[in-house]
Design a protein around this motif. Sequence first.
Motif, PDB file in Angstrom:
ATOM      1  N   GLU A   3       0.841  -1.191   0.000  1.00  0.00           N
ATOM      2  CA  GLU A   3       0.000   0.000   0.000  1.00  0.00           C
ATOM      3  C   GLU A   3       0.873   1.236   0.000  1.00  0.00           C
ATOM      4  O   GLU A   3       1.942   1.253   0.602  1.00  0.00           O
ATOM      5  CB  GLU A   3      -0.896   0.000   1.234  1.00  0.00           C
ATOM      6  N   LYS A   4       0.404   2.252  -0.675  1.00  0.00           N
ATOM      7  CA  LYS A   4       1.126   3.519  -0.682  1.00  0.00           C
ATOM      8  C   LYS A   4       0.785   4.300   0.572  1.00  0.00           C
ATOM      9  O   LYS A   4      -0.361   4.322   1.013  1.00  0.00           O
ATOM     10  CB  LYS A   4       0.740   4.364  -1.891  1.00  0.00           C
ATOM     11  N   VAL A   5       1.778   4.946   1.114  1.00  0.00           N
ATOM     12  CA  VAL A   5       1.576   5.826   2.260  1.00  0.00           C
ATOM     13  C   VAL A   5       1.713   7.252   1.753  1.00  0.00           C
ATOM     14  O   VAL A   5       2.727   7.615   1.153  1.00  0.00           O
ATOM     15  CB  VAL A   5       2.622   5.552   3.367  1.00  0.00           C
ATOM     16  N   LEU A   6       0.681   8.028   1.966  1.00  0.00           N
ATOM     17  CA  LEU A   6       0.722   9.415   1.526  1.00  0.00           C
ATOM     18  C   LEU A   6       1.565  10.234   2.490  1.00  0.00           C
ATOM     19  O   LEU A   6       1.501  10.036   3.707  1.00  0.00           O
ATOM     20  CB  LEU A   6      -0.701   9.991   1.470  1.00  0.00           C
ATOM     21  N   PRO A   7       2.360  11.153   1.976  1.00  0.00           N
ATOM     22  CA  PRO A   7       3.167  11.986   2.870  1.00  0.00           C
ATOM     23  C   PRO A   7       2.280  12.914   3.689  1.00  0.00           C
ATOM     24  O   PRO A   7       1.280  13.432   3.192  1.00  0.00           O
ATOM     25  CB  PRO A   7       4.053  12.785   1.907  1.00  0.00           C
ATOM     26  N   LEU A   8       2.626  13.063   4.934  1.00  0.00           N
ATOM     27  CA  LEU A   8       1.886  13.948   5.828  1.00  0.00           C
ATOM     28  C   LEU A   8       2.518  15.330   5.822  1.00  0.00           C
ATOM     29  O   LEU A   8       3.737  15.466   5.739  1.00  0.00           O
ATOM     30  CB  LEU A   8       1.919  13.402   7.261  1.00  0.00           C
ATOM     31  N   GLU A   9       1.678  16.347   5.894  1.00  0.00           N
ATOM     32  CA  GLU A   9       2.214  17.683   6.062  1.00  0.00           C
ATOM     33  C   GLU A   9       2.640  17.816   7.513  1.00  0.00           C
ATOM     34  O   GLU A   9       1.904  17.435   8.424  1.00  0.00           O
ATOM     35  CB  GLU A   9       1.150  18.730   5.733  1.00  0.00           C
ATOM     36  N   LYS A  10       3.825  18.355   7.707  1.00  0.00           N
ATOM     37  CA  LYS A  10       4.328  18.516   9.064  1.00  0.00           C
ATOM     38  C   LYS A  10       3.552  19.610   9.780  1.00  0.00           C
ATOM     39  O   LYS A  10       3.303  20.663   9.227  1.00  0.00           O
ATOM     40  CB  LYS A  10       5.808  18.891   9.028  1.00  0.00           C
ATOM     41  N   LYS A  11       3.160  19.350  11.009  1.00  0.00           N
ATOM     42  CA  LYS A  11       2.489  20.363  11.829  1.00  0.00           C
ATOM     43  C   LYS A  11       3.514  21.275  12.477  1.00  0.00           C
ATOM     44  O   LYS A  11       3.312  22.474  12.592  1.00  0.00           O
ATOM     45  CB  LYS A  11       1.626  19.698  12.896  1.00  0.00           C
ATOM     46  N   TRP A  12       4.618  20.718  12.919  1.00  0.00           N
ATOM     47  CA  TRP A  12       5.641  21.481  13.627  1.00  0.00           C
ATOM     48  C   TRP A  12       6.909  21.546  12.791  1.00  0.00           C
ATOM     49  O   TRP A  12       7.386  20.525  12.303  1.00  0.00           O
ATOM     50  CB  TRP A  12       5.934  20.833  14.981  1.00  0.00           C
ATOM     51  N   LEU A  13       7.443  22.755  12.629  1.00  0.00           N
ATOM     52  CA  LEU A  13       8.645  22.971  11.827  1.00  0.00           C
ATOM     53  C   LEU A  13       9.798  23.400  12.720  1.00  0.00           C
ATOM     54  O   LEU A  13       9.605  24.155  13.678  1.00  0.00           O
ATOM     55  CB  LEU A  13       8.395  24.060  10.777  1.00  0.00           C
ATOM     56  N   SER A  14      10.987  22.950  12.377  1.00  0.00           N
ATOM     57  CA  SER A  14      12.193  23.396  13.068  1.00  0.00           C
ATOM     58  C   SER A  14      12.430  24.861  12.694  1.00  0.00           C
ATOM     59  O   SER A  14      11.842  25.364  11.732  1.00  0.00           O
ATOM     60  CB  SER A  14      13.389  22.546  12.642  1.00  0.00           C
ATOM     61  N   GLU A  17      13.410  25.069   9.079  1.00  0.00           N
ATOM     62  CA  GLU A  17      12.282  24.840   8.183  1.00  0.00           C
ATOM     63  C   GLU A  17      11.338  26.038   8.166  1.00  0.00           C
ATOM     64  O   GLU A  17      10.822  26.423   7.111  1.00  0.00           O
ATOM     65  CB  GLU A  17      11.520  23.583   8.607  1.00  0.00           C
ATOM     66  N   ALA A  18      11.106  26.642   9.337  1.00  0.00           N
ATOM     67  CA  ALA A  18      10.226  27.817   9.433  1.00  0.00           C
ATOM     68  C   ALA A  18      10.820  28.998   8.661  1.00  0.00           C
ATOM     69  O   ALA A  18      10.094  29.712   7.968  1.00  0.00           O
ATOM     70  CB  ALA A  18       9.999  28.189  10.893  1.00  0.00           C
ATOM     71  N   MET A  19      12.136  29.184   8.752  1.00  0.00           N
ATOM     72  CA  MET A  19      12.791  30.263   8.007  1.00  0.00           C
ATOM     73  C   MET A  19      12.636  30.043   6.508  1.00  0.00           C
ATOM     74  O   MET A  19      12.319  30.963   5.759  1.00  0.00           O
ATOM     75  CB  MET A  19      14.274  30.353   8.370  1.00  0.00           C
ATOM     76  N   LYS A  20      12.830  28.817   6.083  1.00  0.00           N
ATOM     77  CA  LYS A  20      12.695  28.489   4.659  1.00  0.00           C
ATOM     78  C   LYS A  20      11.243  28.653   4.221  1.00  0.00           C
ATOM     79  O   LYS A  20      10.963  29.166   3.142  1.00  0.00           O
ATOM     80  CB  LYS A  20      13.172  27.056   4.422  1.00  0.00           C
ATOM     81  N   ILE A  43      11.071  22.217  23.476  1.00  0.00           N
ATOM     82  CA  ILE A  43      11.372  20.945  24.120  1.00  0.00           C
ATOM     83  C   ILE A  43      12.876  20.929  24.336  1.00  0.00           C
ATOM     84  O   ILE A  43      13.640  20.853  23.366  1.00  0.00           O
ATOM     85  CB  ILE A  43      10.920  19.752  23.258  1.00  0.00           C
ATOM     86  N   GLY A  44      13.284  21.041  25.575  1.00  0.00           N
ATOM     87  CA  GLY A  44      14.715  21.147  25.872  1.00  0.00           C
ATOM     88  C   GLY A  44      15.261  22.423  25.272  1.00  0.00           C
ATOM     89  O   GLY A  44      14.733  23.504  25.514  1.00  0.00           O
ATOM     90  N   ASN A  45      16.293  22.307  24.468  1.00  0.00           N
ATOM     91  CA  ASN A  45      16.885  23.470  23.809  1.00  0.00           C
ATOM     92  C   ASN A  45      16.411  23.630  22.370  1.00  0.00           C
ATOM     93  O   ASN A  45      16.960  24.417  21.618  1.00  0.00           O
ATOM     94  CB  ASN A  45      18.416  23.362  23.822  1.00  0.00           C
ATOM     95  N   LYS A  46      15.392  22.883  21.981  1.00  0.00           N
ATOM     96  CA  LYS A  46      14.915  22.896  20.596  1.00  0.00           C
ATOM     97  C   LYS A  46      13.568  23.607  20.510  1.00  0.00           C
ATOM     98  O   LYS A  46      12.660  23.344  21.285  1.00  0.00           O
ATOM     99  CB  LYS A  46      14.787  21.451  20.096  1.00  0.00           C
ATOM    100  N   TRP A  47      13.471  24.528  19.568  1.00  0.00           N
ATOM    101  CA  TRP A  47      12.230  25.263  19.322  1.00  0.00           C
ATOM    102  C   TRP A  47      11.514  24.634  18.138  1.00  0.00           C
ATOM    103  O   TRP A  47      12.137  24.218  17.170  1.00  0.00           O
ATOM    104  CB  TRP A  47      12.537  26.723  18.987  1.00  0.00           C
ATOM    105  N   TRP A  48      10.169  24.610  18.194  1.00  0.00           N
ATOM    106  CA  TRP A  48       9.337  24.102  17.114  1.00  0.00           C
ATOM    107  C   TRP A  48       8.250  25.131  16.832  1.00  0.00           C
ATOM    108  O   TRP A  48       7.660  25.683  17.752  1.00  0.00           O
ATOM    109  CB  TRP A  48       8.705  22.765  17.498  1.00  0.00           C
TER     110      TRP A  48
END
Length: 65
Positions: A3-14, A17-20, A43-48
């Motif tokens: 079965e094909k799996v459709l790509p999901l749109e990301k809800k949270w961007l690094s 990714e947000a800059m781009k 989450i920790g030192n990472k922003w989403w």
Amino acid sequence: MIEKVLPLEKKWLSPEEAMKYLGCEGHYILKLRDSGMIKYSRIGNKWWFDRESLDRYITSNLVVK
């Protein structure tokens, strides 16, 4: 059967990714974050960044002539 799996749109961007996604630099993303213009999570030192929030920000600054 395969079965094909459709790509999901990301809800949270690094931040990268947000800059781009917005076509801007890091300091602008931080300005939007700090002013409460876009939603984010830490989450920790990472922003989403919430992609839907970025879409709303773009739409709210729509220029119609």
